[in-house]
Design a protein around this motif. Structure first.
Motif, PDB file in Angstrom:
ATOM      1  N   VAL A 232       0.857  -1.189   0.000  1.00 47.04           N
ATOM      2  CA  VAL A 232       0.000   0.000   0.000  1.00 47.04           C
ATOM      3  C   VAL A 232       0.889   1.233   0.000  1.00 47.04           C
ATOM      4  O   VAL A 232       1.798   1.349   0.828  1.00 47.04           O
ATOM      5  CB  VAL A 232      -0.930   0.020   1.228  1.00 47.04           C
ATOM      6  CG1 VAL A 232      -1.798   1.271   1.223  1.00 47.04           C
ATOM      7  CG2 VAL A 232      -1.803  -1.236   1.258  1.00 47.04           C
ATOM      8  N   ILE A 233       0.627   2.162  -0.917  1.00 48.24           N
ATOM      9  CA  ILE A 233       1.406   3.406  -1.000  1.00 48.24           C
ATOM     10  C   ILE A 233       0.481   4.570  -0.675  1.00 48.24           C
ATOM     11  O   ILE A 233      -0.568   4.743  -1.303  1.00 48.24           O
ATOM     12  CB  ILE A 233       2.039   3.571  -2.393  1.00 48.24           C
ATOM     13  CG1 ILE A 233       2.985   2.401  -2.671  1.00 48.24           C
ATOM     14  CG2 ILE A 233       2.795   4.896  -2.494  1.00 48.24           C
ATOM     15  CD1 ILE A 233       3.616   2.405  -4.054  1.00 48.24           C
ATOM     16  N   ALA A 234       0.856   5.362   0.342  1.00 43.56           N
ATOM     17  CA  ALA A 234       0.002   6.443   0.828  1.00 43.56           C
ATOM     18  C   ALA A 234       0.780   7.742   0.896  1.00 43.56           C
ATOM     19  O   ALA A 234       1.996   7.748   1.102  1.00 43.56           O
ATOM     20  CB  ALA A 234      -0.549   6.083   2.206  1.00 43.56           C
ATOM     21  N   GLY A 235       0.056   8.863   0.740  1.00 46.32           N
ATOM     22  CA  GLY A 235       0.683  10.185   0.751  1.00 46.32           C
ATOM     23  C   GLY A 235       0.240  11.028   1.924  1.00 46.32           C
ATOM     24  O   GLY A 235      -0.963  11.142   2.210  1.00 46.32           O
ATOM     25  N   GLY A 236       1.176  11.633   2.595  1.00 42.95           N
ATOM     26  CA  GLY A 236       0.876  12.436   3.776  1.00 42.95           C
ATOM     27  C   GLY A 236       0.167  13.740   3.490  1.00 42.95           C
ATOM     28  O   GLY A 236      -0.420  14.337   4.399  1.00 42.95           O
ATOM     29  N   LEU A 261       4.724   8.259   2.038  1.00 38.91           N
ATOM     30  CA  LEU A 261       5.430   9.392   1.443  1.00 38.91           C
ATOM     31  C   LEU A 261       4.897  10.674   2.069  1.00 38.91           C
ATOM     32  O   LEU A 261       3.797  11.131   1.753  1.00 38.91           O
ATOM     33  CB  LEU A 261       5.220   9.413  -0.077  1.00 38.91           C
ATOM     34  CG  LEU A 261       5.836   8.246  -0.856  1.00 38.91           C
ATOM     35  CD1 LEU A 261       5.289   8.210  -2.277  1.00 38.91           C
ATOM     36  CD2 LEU A 261       7.350   8.360  -0.868  1.00 38.91           C
ATOM     37  N   ASP A 262       5.673  11.261   2.978  1.00 33.55           N
ATOM     38  CA  ASP A 262       5.221  12.418   3.747  1.00 33.55           C
ATOM     39  C   ASP A 262       4.700  13.556   2.876  1.00 33.55           C
ATOM     40  O   ASP A 262       3.689  14.174   3.183  1.00 33.55           O
ATOM     41  CB  ASP A 262       6.368  12.959   4.616  1.00 33.55           C
ATOM     42  CG  ASP A 262       6.437  12.267   5.958  1.00 33.55           C
ATOM     43  OD1 ASP A 262       5.384  11.824   6.453  1.00 33.55           O
ATOM     44  OD2 ASP A 262       7.551  12.152   6.504  1.00 33.55           O
ATOM     45  N   GLU A 263       5.392  13.857   1.781  1.00 27.86           N
ATOM     46  CA  GLU A 263       5.083  15.044   0.981  1.00 27.86           C
ATOM     47  C   GLU A 263       4.207  14.756  -0.226  1.00 27.86           C
ATOM     48  O   GLU A 263       3.912  15.663  -1.002  1.00 27.86           O
ATOM     49  CB  GLU A 263       6.392  15.703   0.518  1.00 27.86           C
ATOM     50  CG  GLU A 263       7.244  16.253   1.646  1.00 27.86           C
ATOM     51  CD  GLU A 263       6.492  17.324   2.443  1.00 27.86           C
ATOM     52  OE1 GLU A 263       5.884  18.212   1.816  1.00 27.86           O
ATOM     53  OE2 GLU A 263       6.501  17.240   3.687  1.00 27.86           O
ATOM     54  N   ALA A 264       3.782  13.532  -0.396  1.00 25.61           N
ATOM     55  CA  ALA A 264       3.024  13.185  -1.599  1.00 25.61           C
ATOM     56  C   ALA A 264       1.580  13.655  -1.501  1.00 25.61           C
ATOM     57  O   ALA A 264       0.885  13.406  -0.516  1.00 25.61           O
ATOM     58  CB  ALA A 264       3.061  11.682  -1.844  1.00 25.61           C
ATOM     59  N   THR A 265       1.122  14.343  -2.552  1.00 29.50           N
ATOM     60  CA  THR A 265      -0.289  14.672  -2.713  1.00 29.50           C
ATOM     61  C   THR A 265      -0.920  13.576  -3.568  1.00 29.50           C
ATOM     62  O   THR A 265      -0.314  12.531  -3.797  1.00 29.50           O
ATOM     63  CB  THR A 265      -0.460  16.036  -3.400  1.00 29.50           C
ATOM     64  OG1 THR A 265      -0.017  15.920  -4.757  1.00 29.50           O
ATOM     65  CG2 THR A 265       0.347  17.113  -2.693  1.00 29.50           C
ATOM     66  N   HIS A 266      -2.117  13.841  -4.078  1.00 31.82           N
ATOM     67  CA  HIS A 266      -2.777  12.852  -4.927  1.00 31.82           C
ATOM     68  C   HIS A 266      -2.054  12.693  -6.267  1.00 31.82           C
ATOM     69  O   HIS A 266      -2.322  11.743  -7.000  1.00 31.82           O
ATOM     70  CB  HIS A 266      -4.238  13.239  -5.146  1.00 31.82           C
ATOM     71  CG  HIS A 266      -5.136  12.076  -5.431  1.00 31.82           C
ATOM     72  ND1 HIS A 266      -5.244  10.984  -4.587  1.00 31.82           N
ATOM     73  CD2 HIS A 266      -5.970  11.813  -6.474  1.00 31.82           C
ATOM     74  CE1 HIS A 266      -6.099  10.119  -5.098  1.00 31.82           C
ATOM     75  NE2 HIS A 266      -6.550  10.583  -6.242  1.00 31.82           N
ATOM     76  N   THR A 267      -1.157  13.610  -6.565  1.00 27.62           N
ATOM     77  CA  THR A 267      -0.360  13.517  -7.794  1.00 27.62           C
ATOM     78  C   THR A 267       0.994  12.870  -7.516  1.00 27.62           C
ATOM     79  O   THR A 267       1.966  13.114  -8.220  1.00 27.62           O
ATOM     80  CB  THR A 267      -0.157  14.907  -8.424  1.00 27.62           C
ATOM     81  OG1 THR A 267       0.474  15.767  -7.463  1.00 27.62           O
ATOM     82  CG2 THR A 267      -1.474  15.512  -8.864  1.00 27.62           C
TER      83      THR A 267
END
Length: 305
Positions: A232-236, A261-267
């Protein structure tokens, strides 16, 4: 994968589903798109994985190169999972790793309900497992937006799509999207152009039916039954599918791995391509072979590469 020949599967309602298949001897991986997107989102990841995978990408009904749904009422999440099955059948793939983005995560989880014997592994990326409007932006905002969306007539949905496509050409829109956290800070405006171009070509009735179907769907009851390797890959900083949903999904799936990924948005697929590709490469190298050998995996949090 744009240079590969276009191929076709047929949905249960007779709609033509567009897909591309890289072929080869690598692990079969089927990539399922998010809501209102197309296969361009996977270009960077597919290229990074190279010949270690046999990559199959496809478009949801009414999106990209697939035809508009002949029967929009059949566009349930389960109906989309059946579309995925039909793409696998057309490609001659018996078992595959299912990688998905956003709404596609609900589809591949439902595919586990439909055909668990054909699922080699799961990689849900930046997506929910149920009722996405409940957590869209905030628990107060999302449900209210859905009530408005649900009442929109298909012709007005078409106007909304055209407006979204047009807005992408307006100066300052990209910067504003980054400031609000909709688009990641490291994502260039050029990388978002295919998204806006795709919006303008989506079939409104199909789009509206899928949005309603997504909100009516839950795969929560399935999560504890999943016994294939799952990453599972999730964005903070994801305001569309908050990262805590990914953390919860990983906690509920036995043995699942979580990449945060702390800084990841939906993109995040566009803004953090290298760490995501590295994590998927590790998954394919270590988890899929272990699954084929019948071994189990402990729950692990994968640190960004």
């Amino acid at each position: 994968m744009s240079g590969l020949p276009q191929k076709w599967a047929i949905a249960g309602d007779g709609t033509s589903l567009a897909y591309r298949d890289s072929g080869g001897d690598g692990v079969p991986v089927v990539f399922t798109n998010g809501y209102a997107t197309s296969t361009y989102y996977w270009d960077g990841l597919v290229e990074a994985l190279g010949d270690r995978v046999r990559a199959i990408t496809w478009d949801l009904r009414g999106h990209g190169r697939s035809q508009a749904a002949r029967d929009p009422q059949s566009l349930t999440v389960g109906g989309c999972a059946d579309d995925l099955r039909r793409v696998m059948d057309a490609a001659g793939v018996e078992r595959a790793v299912l990688v998905a983005f956003s709404f596609g995560c609900q589809i591949v989880l439902e595919a586990w309900r439909l055909m668990p014997e054909r699922v080699m592994g799961l990689v849900p990326i930046l997506g929910p497992f149920e009722r996405p409007f409940d957590t869209l932006i905030s628990p107060k905002v999302g449900p209210s937006l859905f009530e408005v969306f649900r009442r929109v007539r298909p012709e007005w949905a078409g106007v909304m799509l055209k407006a979204g496509a047009w807005s992408g050409r307006m100066p300052g829109v990209h910067g504003a999207a980054q400031l609000t956290g909709v688009v990641g800070r490291g994502v260039r405006a050029e990388a978002m152009r295919p998204f806006y171009e795709t919006l303008g070509g989506i079939d409104a009735a199909s789009w509206h039916a899928l949005g309603v179907a997504a909100q009516e769907h839950s795969a929560r009851d399935l999560l504890e039954t999943i016994d294939v390797p799952t990453l599972v890959i999730a964005g903070g900083r994801d305001v569309f599918s908050p990262g805590e949903l990914g953390r919860e999904m990983a906690a509920l799936i036995p043995g699942a791995r979580l990449m945060w990924l702390d800084e990841a948005t939906h993109t995040g697929l566009l803004g953090h391509p290298e760490p995501i590709a590295a994590a998927v490469r590790t998954y394919l190298r270590e988890i899929a072979p272990a699954h084929r050998a019948g071994t189990s995996q402990p729950e692990t949090e994968v640190a960004p590469a």
